[in-house]
Write a protein that holds these residues in place. Structure first.
Motif, PDB file in Angstrom:
ATOM      1  N   ALA A 168       0.809  -1.220   0.000  1.00  0.00           N
ATOM      2  CA  ALA A 168       0.000   0.000   0.000  1.00  0.00           C
ATOM      3  C   ALA A 168       0.842   1.268   0.000  1.00  0.00           C
ATOM      4  O   ALA A 168       0.504   2.260  -0.660  1.00  0.00           O
ATOM      5  CB  ALA A 168      -0.933  -0.005   1.207  1.00  0.00           C
ATOM      6  N   GLU A 169       1.954   1.244   0.728  1.00  0.00           N
ATOM      7  CA  GLU A 169       2.808   2.432   0.794  1.00  0.00           C
ATOM      8  C   GLU A 169       3.402   2.759  -0.569  1.00  0.00           C
ATOM      9  O   GLU A 169       3.600   3.926  -0.919  1.00  0.00           O
ATOM     10  CB  GLU A 169       3.917   2.237   1.829  1.00  0.00           C
ATOM     11  CG  GLU A 169       4.676   3.510   2.136  1.00  0.00           C
ATOM     12  CD  GLU A 169       5.749   3.322   3.196  1.00  0.00           C
ATOM     13  OE1 GLU A 169       6.511   4.279   3.432  1.00  0.00           O
ATOM     14  OE2 GLU A 169       5.828   2.225   3.791  1.00  0.00           O
ATOM     15  N   GLY A 170       3.684   1.717  -1.355  1.00  0.00           N
ATOM     16  CA  GLY A 170       4.186   1.929  -2.706  1.00  0.00           C
ATOM     17  C   GLY A 170       3.153   2.654  -3.560  1.00  0.00           C
ATOM     18  O   GLY A 170       3.481   3.574  -4.316  1.00  0.00           O
ATOM     19  N   CYS A 171       1.898   2.238  -3.429  1.00  0.00           N
ATOM     20  CA  CYS A 171       0.808   2.895  -4.166  1.00  0.00           C
ATOM     21  C   CYS A 171       0.706   4.365  -3.764  1.00  0.00           C
ATOM     22  O   CYS A 171       0.598   5.260  -4.619  1.00  0.00           O
ATOM     23  CB  CYS A 171      -0.526   2.206  -3.876  1.00  0.00           C
ATOM     24  SG  CYS A 171      -0.576   0.431  -4.189  1.00  0.00           S
ATOM     25  N   TYR A 172       0.735   4.592  -2.455  1.00  0.00           N
ATOM     26  CA  TYR A 172       0.578   5.954  -1.938  1.00  0.00           C
ATOM     27  C   TYR A 172       1.712   6.859  -2.423  1.00  0.00           C
ATOM     28  O   TYR A 172       1.478   7.990  -2.870  1.00  0.00           O
ATOM     29  CB  TYR A 172       0.544   5.929  -0.408  1.00  0.00           C
ATOM     30  CG  TYR A 172       0.248   7.271   0.211  1.00  0.00           C
ATOM     31  CD1 TYR A 172      -1.057   7.643   0.513  1.00  0.00           C
ATOM     32  CD2 TYR A 172       1.274   8.180   0.483  1.00  0.00           C
ATOM     33  CE1 TYR A 172      -1.340   8.885   1.069  1.00  0.00           C
ATOM     34  CE2 TYR A 172       1.007   9.420   1.035  1.00  0.00           C
ATOM     35  CZ  TYR A 172      -0.306   9.768   1.328  1.00  0.00           C
ATOM     36  OH  TYR A 172      -0.583  10.999   1.865  1.00  0.00           O
ATOM     37  N   ASN A 173       2.930   6.363  -2.341  1.00  0.00           N
ATOM     38  CA  ASN A 173       4.079   7.190  -2.726  1.00  0.00           C
ATOM     39  C   ASN A 173       4.118   7.442  -4.231  1.00  0.00           C
ATOM     40  O   ASN A 173       4.559   8.507  -4.674  1.00  0.00           O
ATOM     41  CB  ASN A 173       5.377   6.537  -2.255  1.00  0.00           C
ATOM     42  CG  ASN A 173       5.516   6.569  -0.744  1.00  0.00           C
ATOM     43  OD1 ASN A 173       4.777   7.267  -0.057  1.00  0.00           O
ATOM     44  ND2 ASN A 173       6.452   5.803  -0.211  1.00  0.00           N
ATOM     45  N   ALA A 174       3.651   6.465  -5.013  1.00  0.00           N
ATOM     46  CA  ALA A 174       3.544   6.682  -6.461  1.00  0.00           C
ATOM     47  C   ALA A 174       2.543   7.800  -6.735  1.00  0.00           C
ATOM     48  O   ALA A 174       2.788   8.701  -7.555  1.00  0.00           O
ATOM     49  CB  ALA A 174       3.112   5.396  -7.157  1.00  0.00           C
ATOM     50  N   ALA A 175       1.419   7.750  -6.027  1.00  0.00           N
ATOM     51  CA  ALA A 175       0.394   8.789  -6.177  1.00  0.00           C
ATOM     52  C   ALA A 175       0.944  10.158  -5.796  1.00  0.00           C
ATOM     53  O   ALA A 175       0.683  11.165  -6.475  1.00  0.00           O
ATOM     54  CB  ALA A 175      -0.813   8.446  -5.308  1.00  0.00           C
ATOM     55  N   GLU A 200      -7.384   0.680  -1.233  1.00  0.00           N
ATOM     56  CA  GLU A 200      -7.829  -0.707  -1.405  1.00  0.00           C
ATOM     57  C   GLU A 200      -6.918  -1.690  -0.677  1.00  0.00           C
ATOM     58  O   GLU A 200      -7.364  -2.749  -0.224  1.00  0.00           O
ATOM     59  CB  GLU A 200      -7.871  -1.066  -2.893  1.00  0.00           C
ATOM     60  CG  GLU A 200      -9.009  -0.418  -3.663  1.00  0.00           C
ATOM     61  CD  GLU A 200      -8.944  -0.720  -5.148  1.00  0.00           C
ATOM     62  OE1 GLU A 200      -8.239  -1.691  -5.529  1.00  0.00           O
ATOM     63  OE2 GLU A 200      -9.575   0.011  -5.931  1.00  0.00           O
ATOM     64  N   ASN A 201      -5.647  -1.318  -0.563  1.00  0.00           N
ATOM     65  CA  ASN A 201      -4.685  -2.194   0.112  1.00  0.00           C
ATOM     66  C   ASN A 201      -4.551  -1.886   1.602  1.00  0.00           C
ATOM     67  O   ASN A 201      -3.625  -2.358   2.260  1.00  0.00           O
ATOM     68  CB  ASN A 201      -3.323  -2.114  -0.582  1.00  0.00           C
ATOM     69  CG  ASN A 201      -3.312  -2.868  -1.899  1.00  0.00           C
ATOM     70  OD1 ASN A 201      -3.548  -4.074  -1.929  1.00  0.00           O
ATOM     71  ND2 ASN A 201      -3.066  -2.171  -2.994  1.00  0.00           N
ATOM     72  N   GLY A 202      -5.486  -1.080   2.112  1.00  0.00           N
ATOM     73  CA  GLY A 202      -5.593  -0.926   3.560  1.00  0.00           C
ATOM     74  C   GLY A 202      -4.896   0.261   4.189  1.00  0.00           C
ATOM     75  O   GLY A 202      -4.762   0.316   5.413  1.00  0.00           O
ATOM     76  N   LEU A 203      -4.455   1.231   3.380  1.00  0.00           N
ATOM     77  CA  LEU A 203      -3.770   2.395   3.938  1.00  0.00           C
ATOM     78  C   LEU A 203      -4.771   3.535   4.122  1.00  0.00           C
ATOM     79  O   LEU A 203      -5.278   4.096   3.137  1.00  0.00           O
ATOM     80  CB  LEU A 203      -2.622   2.826   3.025  1.00  0.00           C
ATOM     81  CG  LEU A 203      -1.628   3.834   3.609  1.00  0.00           C
ATOM     82  CD1 LEU A 203      -0.888   3.240   4.810  1.00  0.00           C
ATOM     83  CD2 LEU A 203      -0.619   4.268   2.556  1.00  0.00           C
ATOM     84  N   GLY A 204      -5.031   3.882   5.367  1.00  0.00           N
ATOM     85  CA  GLY A 204      -6.057   4.871   5.683  1.00  0.00           C
ATOM     86  C   GLY A 204      -5.846   6.215   5.023  1.00  0.00           C
ATOM     87  O   GLY A 204      -6.787   6.817   4.489  1.00  0.00           O
ATOM     88  N   ARG A 205      -4.602   6.706   5.041  1.00  0.00           N
ATOM     89  CA  ARG A 205      -4.369   8.026   4.457  1.00  0.00           C
ATOM     90  C   ARG A 205      -4.546   7.998   2.940  1.00  0.00           C
ATOM     91  O   ARG A 205      -4.805   9.025   2.318  1.00  0.00           O
ATOM     92  CB  ARG A 205      -2.998   8.568   4.854  1.00  0.00           C
ATOM     93  CG  ARG A 205      -1.788   7.842   4.333  1.00  0.00           C
ATOM     94  CD  ARG A 205      -0.520   8.528   4.859  1.00  0.00           C
ATOM     95  NE  ARG A 205       0.698   8.024   4.264  1.00  0.00           N
ATOM     96  CZ  ARG A 205       1.374   6.977   4.697  1.00  0.00           C
ATOM     97  NH1 ARG A 205       0.941   6.317   5.754  1.00  0.00           N
ATOM     98  NH2 ARG A 205       2.491   6.589   4.100  1.00  0.00           N
ATOM     99  N   GLY A 206      -4.423   6.809   2.355  1.00  0.00           N
ATOM    100  CA  GLY A 206      -4.707   6.663   0.926  1.00  0.00           C
ATOM    101  C   GLY A 206      -6.187   6.871   0.655  1.00  0.00           C
ATOM    102  O   GLY A 206      -6.564   7.484  -0.350  1.00  0.00           O
TER     103      GLY A 206
END
Length: 215
Positions: A168-175, A200-206
């Motif tokens: 999830a952190e990878g998704c967030y940082n890409a965004a 979707e992968n469970g990261l609240g701030r996402g």
């Protein structure tokens, strides 16, 4: 009588047919403190080219360094640990590649250890191998290295690979990179997409960011 002898021979043959890895695992389950177990796993690594055997042998040997006061012994064991991780990596075990990369990142730069501290190029080499095998955590680690070095295009590439592996952190940082436009043109659609994947992968701030972009 002959039937009994025949049965004993069959059982002996089956026991002999066990792989080094199976023997090591059986002994480990019987007695986790058995000092021969790391050697048996290492034997499965060297003789049978068993990647998981290499990895487990490395981990068990690493435990031996905890609270070890003898510097020379510490260095010797760490050298063996690193070589076992490297062997497992060469045999295609992604977790071992990541562990070898960690070895470069976390090893203090003193005479007790085998490698220099924080060798970015070397650790990145191992993380890349792990990432190629879909190890999302390794993809994330190398992405962060590029990010810290302000190599945002490379960071974005590996953040996206980490995201594909459900980190999830990878998704967030890409965004975040798409939103800020660091090293790549700003792209609100891609930012929204990757914040959504982080959610979707469970990261609240996402989720919070995804809602912001959906307004």
């Amino acid at each position: 009588m002959f039937k009994k002898i025949y049965l004993v021979l069959i059982l002996a043959g089956l026991a002999a047919a066990q792989t080094n890895f199976e023997i090591a695992t059986k002994k480990y389950l019987q007695d986790m403190g058995d000092k021969n177990v790391p050697k048996l796993y290492e034997k499965s690594c060297r003789e049978d080219k068993n990647a998981v055997g290499c990895y487990i042998a490395a981990q068990l040997k690493a435990y031996q360094t905890y609270d070890l006061k003898d510097d020379d012994e510490h260095m010797r064991i760490n050298s063996e640990v690193f070589e076992l991780y490297k062997s497992a990596c060469d045999l295609g075990y992604a977790k071992a590649c990541s562990a070898a990369g960690d070895f470069y990142d976390s090893t203090p730069s003193n005479d007790n250890f085998v490698v220099e501290q924080d060798d970015t190029e070397k650790s990145a080499e191992f993380y890349e191998k792990a990432c190629e095998s879909k190890d999302g955590e390794a993809c994330l680690k190398i992405a962060k290295k590029y990010d810290s070095a302000s190599k945002f295009a490379d960071a974005l590439k590996y953040y996206k690979l980490a995201c594909e592996a459900r980190e999830a952190e990878g998704c967030y940082n890409a965004a975040d990179i798409y939103e800020s436009g660091d090293g790549t043109p700003k792209n609100s659609a891609e930012a929204a997409k990757y914040y959504g994947l982080a959610c979707e992968n469970g990261l609240g701030r996402g989720c919070a960011k995804s809602k912001k972009f959906s307004k």
